[in-house]
Design a protein around this motif. Sequence first.
Motif, PDB file in Angstrom:
ATOM      1  N   ARG A  25      71.163  72.911  54.824  1.00 22.24           N
ATOM      2  CA  ARG A  25      72.063  74.219  54.822  1.00 22.24           C
ATOM      3  C   ARG A  25      71.003  75.240  55.723  1.00 22.24           C
ATOM      4  O   ARG A  25      71.543  76.368  55.836  1.00 22.24           O
ATOM      5  CB  ARG A  25      72.248  74.576  53.477  1.00 22.24           C
ATOM      6  CG  ARG A  25      73.043  73.945  52.688  1.00 22.24           C
ATOM      7  CD  ARG A  25      73.804  74.735  51.610  1.00 22.24           C
ATOM      8  NE  ARG A  25      72.946  75.619  50.821  1.00 22.24           N
ATOM      9  CZ  ARG A  25      73.332  76.615  49.953  1.00 22.24           C
ATOM     10  NH1 ARG A  25      74.458  76.737  50.021  1.00 22.24           N
ATOM     11  NH2 ARG A  25      72.389  77.488  49.386  1.00 22.24           N
ATOM     12  N   ILE A  26      69.930  74.887  56.268  1.00 20.62           N
ATOM     13  CA  ILE A  26      68.989  75.712  56.696  1.00 20.62           C
ATOM     14  C   ILE A  26      68.603  75.752  58.078  1.00 20.62           C
ATOM     15  O   ILE A  26      67.667  75.892  58.744  1.00 20.62           O
ATOM     16  CB  ILE A  26      67.716  75.807  56.061  1.00 20.62           C
ATOM     17  CG1 ILE A  26      67.009  74.266  55.915  1.00 20.62           C
ATOM     18  CG2 ILE A  26      67.941  76.330  54.419  1.00 20.62           C
ATOM     19  CD1 ILE A  26      65.530  74.436  55.198  1.00 20.62           C
ATOM     20  N   GLY A  27      69.596  74.676  58.681  1.00 27.90           N
ATOM     21  CA  GLY A  27      69.164  74.467  60.308  1.00 27.90           C
ATOM     22  C   GLY A  27      68.397  73.500  60.700  1.00 27.90           C
ATOM     23  O   GLY A  27      67.698  73.571  61.843  1.00 27.90           O
ATOM     24  N   ALA A  28      68.001  72.552  59.943  1.00 29.61           N
ATOM     25  CA  ALA A  28      66.936  71.643  60.226  1.00 29.61           C
ATOM     26  C   ALA A  28      67.734  70.643  61.365  1.00 29.61           C
ATOM     27  O   ALA A  28      68.826  70.535  61.247  1.00 29.61           O
ATOM     28  CB  ALA A  28      66.640  70.684  59.222  1.00 29.61           C
ATOM     29  N   ILE A  75      61.654  73.998  56.033  1.00 25.84           N
ATOM     30  CA  ILE A  75      61.178  73.256  57.161  1.00 25.84           C
ATOM     31  C   ILE A  75      59.737  73.568  56.881  1.00 25.84           C
ATOM     32  O   ILE A  75      59.362  74.825  57.028  1.00 25.84           O
ATOM     33  CB  ILE A  75      62.046  73.773  58.284  1.00 25.84           C
ATOM     34  CG1 ILE A  75      63.446  73.430  58.133  1.00 25.84           C
ATOM     35  CG2 ILE A  75      61.481  73.359  59.626  1.00 25.84           C
ATOM     36  CD1 ILE A  75      64.223  74.026  59.469  1.00 25.84           C
TER      37      ILE A  75
END
Lengths: 93, 93, 93, 93, 93
Positions: free
Chosen positions: B46-49, B81
């Motif tokens: 959910r954090i854009g990895a 990340i």
Amino acid sequence: MQLGTVIGNVWATRKEDNLRGLKFLIVQPELPDGTSTETPYIAIDRIGAGFGDKVMVTKGSAASKIEPNLSIPIDAIIIGIIDSVDVEGDNCG
Amino acid sequence: MQLGTVIGNVWATRKEDNLRGLKFLIVQPELPDGTSTETPYIAIDRIGAGFGDKVMVTKGSAASKIEPNLSIPIDAIIIGIIDSVDVEGDNCG
Amino acid sequence: MQLGTVIGNVWATRKEDNLRGLKFLIVQPELPDGTSTETPYIAIDRIGAGFGDKVMVTKGSAASKIEPNLSIPIDAIIIGIIDSVDVEGDNCG
Amino acid sequence: MQLGTVIGNVWATRKEDNLRGLKFLIVQPELPDGTSTETPYIAIDRIGAGFGDKVMVTKGSAASKIEPNLSIPIDAIIIGIIDSVDVEGDNCG
Amino acid sequence: MQLGTVIGNVWATRKEDNLRGLKFLIVQPELPDGTSTETPYIAIDRIGAGFGDKVMVTKGSAASKIEPNLSIPIDAIIIGIIDSVDVEGDNCG
């Protein structure tokens, strides 16, 4: 709970929102006699553990049970800094 | 939590209803020094990895504790990340 | 979550009461490239998976989080039928 | 649950607040016939187990389900002191 | 869930209070074709399983989800007595 030694730490600026402010340490799991077992993993620390400290770690979803109704996605937390380990028997001499 | 690198993703049109809209990435678990350990698995992000990112993953039922009272059947989520990993000691040189 | 293929099913007339009506499939865990890993296990299916389907499985107590406040003793559920897996890197070619 | 023998204990003055007063024992996991398996770990004891006792241990987040609504970060607890183990079959003589 | 065969039982007079009256059986985990895998463990039984029965076991904290709001420290429960297992594929012949 698992015994281990703090061997490092991890920095992550981008993370899930409810994890801000937490300290992430790397723990090397160990037998009671200090021999390394398994691979290192990351654990949250709230009690001031540092490099080289012998610690006790709770793993799994129980790790987030540090406050009632707390909801954070962590699966390992340092719950104690070891003063001493006493072992009898033939496995951990 | 476990260190790893994002090495792929998974598409699934037919899935449990409360998982719609989530992103499923494949993570290769690693030691702090980057060596692969164990087999790859699927984690929610959910954090854009993205491909090649070094990440920190929470496994088990704690993975769904991203929101209070959230009830979704996931057992792994990317929670950070990695910017950097500092390790002392003889295991992860 | 784990990748796998449905390789069979299990019939059990006598079971815990709150499990009536559920479908029990046998899943062979696999790497992203289709190689078998670990031993097969039983997973609940609610999305219509069948013999030979590539699936995504959630394991552990998170498996019962398919409905809010649901309380059923299951530790593996098929959460998606895989359309495709894209992998980069040297582990899963 | 896992069978095992109490082989030691752990002292930790600095620990997570809600763990004060608990007793931490080291358990060597065993097969029904007494053969050691896996590495020892730390378990909470509330029923008076001591060095050399054969015990039954619950692992994972279920370990904290000893009281309703209890929220403590532990992942192993001694739930019984074994009187006897009866085994038939070829695995455990 | 895991397949297995009941190979014994365990008696423990002294145990955590909320476990009184429960039956503790020893289960040998097996592949679908009946081959033993891993080491035996203890599982709760509430459906009348006995020596030699082929059973299906739920492991982890999901094992206590047999009643809503039940809080007991168990990590394995027999959830079904197997009538038959059908397997296709090259792993479990």
